[in-house]
Design a protein around this motif. Structure first.
Motif, mmCIF file in Angstrom:
data_model
loop_
_atom_site.group_PDB
_atom_site.id
_atom_site.type_symbol
_atom_site.label_atom_id
_atom_site.label_comp_id
_atom_site.label_asym_id
_atom_site.label_seq_id
_atom_site.Cartn_x
_atom_site.Cartn_y
_atom_site.Cartn_z
ATOM 1 N N ILE A 81 1.383 12.019 -7.005
ATOM 2 C CA ILE A 81 0.665 11.414 -8.126
ATOM 3 C C ILE A 81 0.068 10.081 -7.701
ATOM 4 N N LEU A 82 -1.242 9.960 -7.897
ATOM 5 C CA LEU A 82 -1.973 8.708 -7.698
ATOM 6 C C LEU A 82 -2.503 8.293 -9.066
ATOM 7 N N VAL A 83 -2.146 7.094 -9.496
ATOM 8 C CA VAL A 83 -2.545 6.585 -10.802
ATOM 9 C C VAL A 83 -3.707 5.620 -10.626
ATOM 10 N N PHE A 84 -4.632 5.658 -11.590
ATOM 11 C CA PHE A 84 -5.722 4.693 -11.570
ATOM 12 C C PHE A 84 -6.006 4.212 -12.986
ATOM 13 N N THR A 85 -6.527 2.985 -13.077
ATOM 14 C CA THR A 85 -6.835 2.407 -14.375
ATOM 15 C C THR A 85 -7.875 1.312 -14.228
ATOM 16 N N ALA A 86 -8.528 1.012 -15.337
ATOM 17 C CA ALA A 86 -9.500 -0.079 -15.357
ATOM 18 C C ALA A 86 -8.818 -1.415 -15.643
ATOM 19 N N SER A 87 -7.583 -1.370 -16.123
ATOM 20 C CA SER A 87 -6.887 -2.612 -16.487
ATOM 21 C C SER A 87 -5.511 -2.690 -15.819
ATOM 22 N N PRO A 88 -5.494 -2.910 -14.514
ATOM 23 C CA PRO A 88 -4.219 -2.949 -13.790
ATOM 24 C C PRO A 88 -3.481 -4.273 -13.976
ATOM 25 N N ASP A 89 -2.176 -4.218 -13.811
ATOM 26 C CA ASP A 89 -1.387 -5.445 -13.734
ATOM 27 C C ASP A 89 -0.145 -5.171 -12.891
ATOM 28 N N ASN A 90 0.454 -6.242 -12.394
ATOM 29 C CA ASN A 90 1.598 -6.110 -11.481
ATOM 30 C C ASN A 90 2.791 -5.424 -12.140
ATOM 31 N N GLU A 91 3.034 -5.690 -13.424
ATOM 32 C CA GLU A 91 4.171 -5.074 -14.112
ATOM 33 C C GLU A 91 3.998 -3.554 -14.169
ATOM 34 N N PHE A 104 -1.352 3.848 -6.384
ATOM 35 C CA PHE A 104 -2.068 3.224 -7.484
ATOM 36 C C PHE A 104 -3.335 2.610 -6.925
ATOM 37 N N VAL A 105 -4.439 2.831 -7.628
ATOM 38 C CA VAL A 105 -5.695 2.202 -7.256
ATOM 39 C C VAL A 105 -6.448 1.839 -8.539
ATOM 40 N N SER A 106 -7.109 0.716 -8.510
ATOM 41 C CA SER A 106 -7.875 0.261 -9.664
ATOM 42 C C SER A 106 -9.200 1.015 -9.735
ATOM 43 N N LYS A 107 -9.674 1.272 -10.950
ATOM 44 C CA LYS A 107 -10.987 1.904 -11.106
ATOM 45 C C LYS A 107 -12.100 0.999 -10.577
ATOM 46 N N SER A 108 -11.818 -0.293 -10.458
ATOM 47 C CA SER A 108 -12.832 -1.214 -9.936
ATOM 48 C C SER A 108 -12.790 -1.322 -8.408
ATOM 49 N N ALA A 109 -11.916 -0.567 -7.764
ATOM 50 C CA ALA A 109 -11.837 -0.581 -6.299
ATOM 51 C C ALA A 109 -13.139 -0.055 -5.700
ATOM 52 N N ARG A 126 1.820 6.935 0.928
ATOM 53 C CA ARG A 126 1.851 6.120 -0.282
ATOM 54 C C ARG A 126 0.748 5.083 -0.167
ATOM 55 N N TYR A 127 0.107 4.763 -1.297
ATOM 56 C CA TYR A 127 -0.933 3.746 -1.268
ATOM 57 C C TYR A 127 -0.877 2.927 -2.561
ATOM 58 N N PHE A 128 -0.609 1.648 -2.406
ATOM 59 C CA PHE A 128 -0.678 0.731 -3.526
ATOM 60 C C PHE A 128 -1.632 -0.378 -3.136
ATOM 61 N N SER A 129 -2.680 -0.537 -3.891
ATOM 62 C CA SER A 129 -3.728 -1.496 -3.593
ATOM 63 C C SER A 129 -3.139 -2.833 -3.178
ATOM 64 N N SER A 130 -3.670 -3.420 -2.138
ATOM 65 C CA SER A 130 -3.164 -4.698 -1.627
ATOM 66 C C SER A 130 -3.428 -5.842 -2.592
ATOM 67 N N SER A 131 -4.206 -5.612 -3.642
ATOM 68 C CA SER A 131 -4.448 -6.665 -4.624
ATOM 69 C C SER A 131 -3.239 -6.867 -5.532
ATOM 70 N N PHE A 132 -2.185 -6.046 -5.350
ATOM 71 C CA PHE A 132 -0.970 -6.197 -6.141
ATOM 72 C C PHE A 132 0.160 -6.598 -5.218
ATOM 73 N N SER A 133 0.937 -7.573 -5.655
ATOM 74 C CA SER A 133 1.944 -8.167 -4.771
ATOM 75 C C SER A 133 3.331 -7.561 -4.921
ATOM 76 N N VAL A 134 3.494 -6.507 -5.715
ATOM 77 C CA VAL A 134 4.835 -5.940 -5.921
ATOM 78 C C VAL A 134 5.187 -4.934 -4.847
#
Length: 134
Positions: A81-91, A104-109, A126-134
């Motif tokens: 499962i890869l999740v994407f959204t236009a309104s990402p946040d670290n939580e 996880f990848v942002s729709k704005s990527a 696994r891929y979690f956008s580097s724009s998130f620090s978690v």
């Protein structure tokens, strides 16, 4: 020729689904993409067909993805499962990691990042956008 990998794209915005479909079909060989607009449609599709990967929008009408994902895993325990959204946040990203979402990848990527994320998860990574620090 490699095995065709099947992706189920779940997004309640038909234009976004169409654009994502076009980008991925143009960029990745040997994939087949089916699209549905919501959680109920996804569960119905997953009861009939086996998919290698799920590309899932966070915001779906009538369903929380945190309720939907366990139902999906009941039908297909090995689906990536890869999740994407236009309104990402670290939580959100942290919660997704806790339920073993593969990415996880942002729709704005960028197009390149989006394709890289899909390829990575599709091939077992696994891929979690580097724009998130978690």
């Amino acid at each position: 020729m490699d095995k065709v990998q099947k992706i189920l794209l779940i997004d309640d915005q038909p234009v976004m689904s169409m654009l994502m479909d076009m980008l991925l079909m143009k960029s990745i060989n040997d994939i087949k993409i089916d699209q549905v607009e919501g959680g109920a449609g996804a569960l119905e599709k997953l009861q009939k067909e086996k998919y290698d990967m799920l590309l899932l929008d966070v915001h779906l009408p009538h369903y929380s993805i945190f309720d939907l994902i366990p139902e999906i895993r009941h039908l297909n325990p090995n689906i990536r499962i890869l999740v994407f959204t236009a309104s990402p946040d670290n939580e959100l990203v942290q919660k997704l990691k806790e339920i073993n979402v593969k990415g996880f990848v942002s729709k704005s990527a960028s197009k390149q990042e989006t394709v890289f994320a899909v390829k990575t998860v599709l091939h077992g990574g696994r891929y979690f956008s580097s724009s998130f620090s978690v």
